[in-house]
Design a protein around this motif. Structure first.
Motif, PDB file in Angstrom:
ATOM      1  N   LEU A 169      35.818  39.849  75.508  1.00  0.00           N
ATOM      2  CA  LEU A 169      36.995  40.098  74.611  1.00  0.00           C
ATOM      3  C   LEU A 169      38.386  39.986  74.668  1.00  0.00           C
ATOM      4  N   SER A 170      38.257  41.436  75.998  1.00  0.00           N
ATOM      5  CA  SER A 170      39.565  42.184  76.086  1.00  0.00           C
ATOM      6  C   SER A 170      40.606  40.726  76.826  1.00  0.00           C
ATOM      7  N   GLU A 173      41.262  38.393  74.231  1.00  0.00           N
ATOM      8  CA  GLU A 173      43.026  39.149  73.177  1.00  0.00           C
ATOM      9  C   GLU A 173      43.972  39.374  74.322  1.00  0.00           C
ATOM     10  N   LEU A 191      42.217  36.081  67.033  1.00  0.00           N
ATOM     11  CA  LEU A 191      41.835  37.274  67.093  1.00  0.00           C
ATOM     12  C   LEU A 191      40.768  37.626  65.767  1.00  0.00           C
ATOM     13  N   GLN A 192      40.422  37.283  65.070  1.00  0.00           N
ATOM     14  CA  GLN A 192      39.650  37.176  63.744  1.00  0.00           C
ATOM     15  C   GLN A 192      38.290  36.918  64.716  1.00  0.00           C
ATOM     16  N   ILE A 194      37.672  36.570  67.712  1.00  0.00           N
ATOM     17  CA  ILE A 194      37.546  38.042  69.196  1.00  0.00           C
ATOM     18  C   ILE A 194      37.347  38.731  67.860  1.00  0.00           C
ATOM     19  N   SER A 195      37.617  39.744  67.086  1.00  0.00           N
ATOM     20  CA  SER A 195      36.852  40.625  66.676  1.00  0.00           C
ATOM     21  C   SER A 195      35.508  40.325  65.882  1.00  0.00           C
ATOM     22  N   LYS A 196      35.380  39.340  65.216  1.00  0.00           N
ATOM     23  CA  LYS A 196      33.643  38.958  64.686  1.00  0.00           C
ATOM     24  C   LYS A 196      32.583  39.327  65.781  1.00  0.00           C
ATOM     25  N   ARG A 198      33.396  40.733  68.541  1.00  0.00           N
ATOM     26  CA  ARG A 198      32.778  42.013  69.093  1.00  0.00           C
ATOM     27  C   ARG A 198      32.039  42.881  68.415  1.00  0.00           C
ATOM     28  N   GLN A 199      32.395  42.702  66.398  1.00  0.00           N
ATOM     29  CA  GLN A 199      31.320  43.103  65.790  1.00  0.00           C
ATOM     30  C   GLN A 199      29.730  42.739  66.147  1.00  0.00           C
ATOM     31  N   LYS A 202      28.593  44.224  69.115  1.00  0.00           N
ATOM     32  CA  LYS A 202      28.196  45.642  69.055  1.00  0.00           C
ATOM     33  C   LYS A 202      27.027  46.214  68.335  1.00  0.00           C
TER      34      LYS A 202
END
Length: 299
Positions: A169-170, A173, A191-192, A194-196, A198-199, A202
């Motif tokens: 993911l890094s 970005e 980017l959205q 990628i954020s999804k 990442r969640q 996690k």
């Protein structure tokens, strides 16, 4: 898939106009050996389904590109590599594709966009996108490739088929933010995504840790219960063995224990009441335990 490198037919003209019957007709230049072999390889691949022969034909044609001009040579070389990639994939030798292509281009930065795209699609379909990670990253970082019209499409393909499935993911970005090939709207959408991702990553990590913790706790509880069961069996065996001895022997053992621990003198007249009480107490304990375990009392 047969490649057509011929030009549209046109009336033959001489220098001063249409050719007359008495003028010699100029013969069209014969196609180069590489072009002929390319057409042969395409026929072997598509029509005859002879994938091994198609690959061997491509390998014969690639060294003969020096006789062509630069533009035609690059085009024919790219087409030969595409045919070779498809032949390797059909023979289930797809793992050899990347090394086979790089032996003709030496460095990843020189790969044609079409060849690189085909490699990404092939390895991602076979669930091994990590094999092309470094190659595509090197190609995208090359300044000369960033001006190509195919750059943005390859960058998006790299994001969707390689970086996100691998959880890089890094790197994703950095590619989006540092690339001039994406508009602001496209950067925001990516980017959205990628954020999804990442969640989700996690949540998966937390779920895995909780499951591992529960497994460890369950394993500890199982081991502790097993230890308690073992101790109980040992205790039951010891008690059964001890009280299976004759009563007099048990009483003698208790007296010897008193002598050793409290330095009790059984010859003293004052010790007689204590000995009677000790005998009665010991006898009652033996009866209670024997009644609990349903064992016959030995006197």
């Amino acid at each position: 898939m047969k490649s057509d490198f011929s030009t549209p037919a046109a009336p033959l003209r001489g220098v001063g106009g249409p050719l007359r019957s008495s003028e010699p007709v100029r013969a069209a230049p014969a196609p180069s050996a590489a072009v002929v072999l390319l057409e042969e390889a395409a026929d072997l691949l598509v029509v005859h389904l002879d994938f091994r022969a198609a690959l061997q034909t491509c390998e014969r044609a690639l060294p003969s590109l020096a006789n062509l001009d630069a533009g035609t040579s690059l085009e024919v070389k790219c087409s030969l590599c595409i045919v070779g990639i498809q032949a390797l994939a059909e023979m289930n030798r797809w793992r050899e594709v990347l090394s086979w292509v790089l032996q003709y281009y030496q460095v990843p930065e020189k790969l044609p966009p079409k060849v690189l795209e085909l490699c990404v699609l092939l390895y991602s379909k076979m669930q091994e996108p990590g094999a092309v990670l470094e190659v595509v990253s090197a190609w995208l970082q090359d300044p000369d490739n960033q001006d190509l019209p195919e750059y943005r499409a390859l960058a998006e393909l790299h994001l969707q088929r390689v970086l996100l499935p691998l959880g890089c993911l890094s790197e994703a970005e950095e590619l989006v933010v540092g690339s001039a090939g994406f508009s602001e709207e496209q950067q925001l959408d990516i980017l959205q995504a990628i954020s999804k991702a990442r969640q989700q990553q996690k949540h998966q990590r937390l779920g895995s840790e909780e499951a591992q913790k529960l497994n460890q706790e369950g394993s500890f509880s199982h081991k502790f219960l097993s230890l308690l069961m073992l101790l109980r069996r040992l205790w039951d065996s010891t008690v059964s063995h001890f009280f299976s001895l004759p009563f007099k022997k048990s009483l003698l053992a208790a007296l010897i224990l008193c002598l050793l621990v409290v330095r009790f003198d059984p010859a003293s007249p004052s010790s007689l009441p204590f000995l009677c009480k000790l005998s009665q107490l010991f006898h009652r304990i033996q009866e209670a335990i024997f009644s609990l375990y349903r064992l016959p009392i030995h006197d």
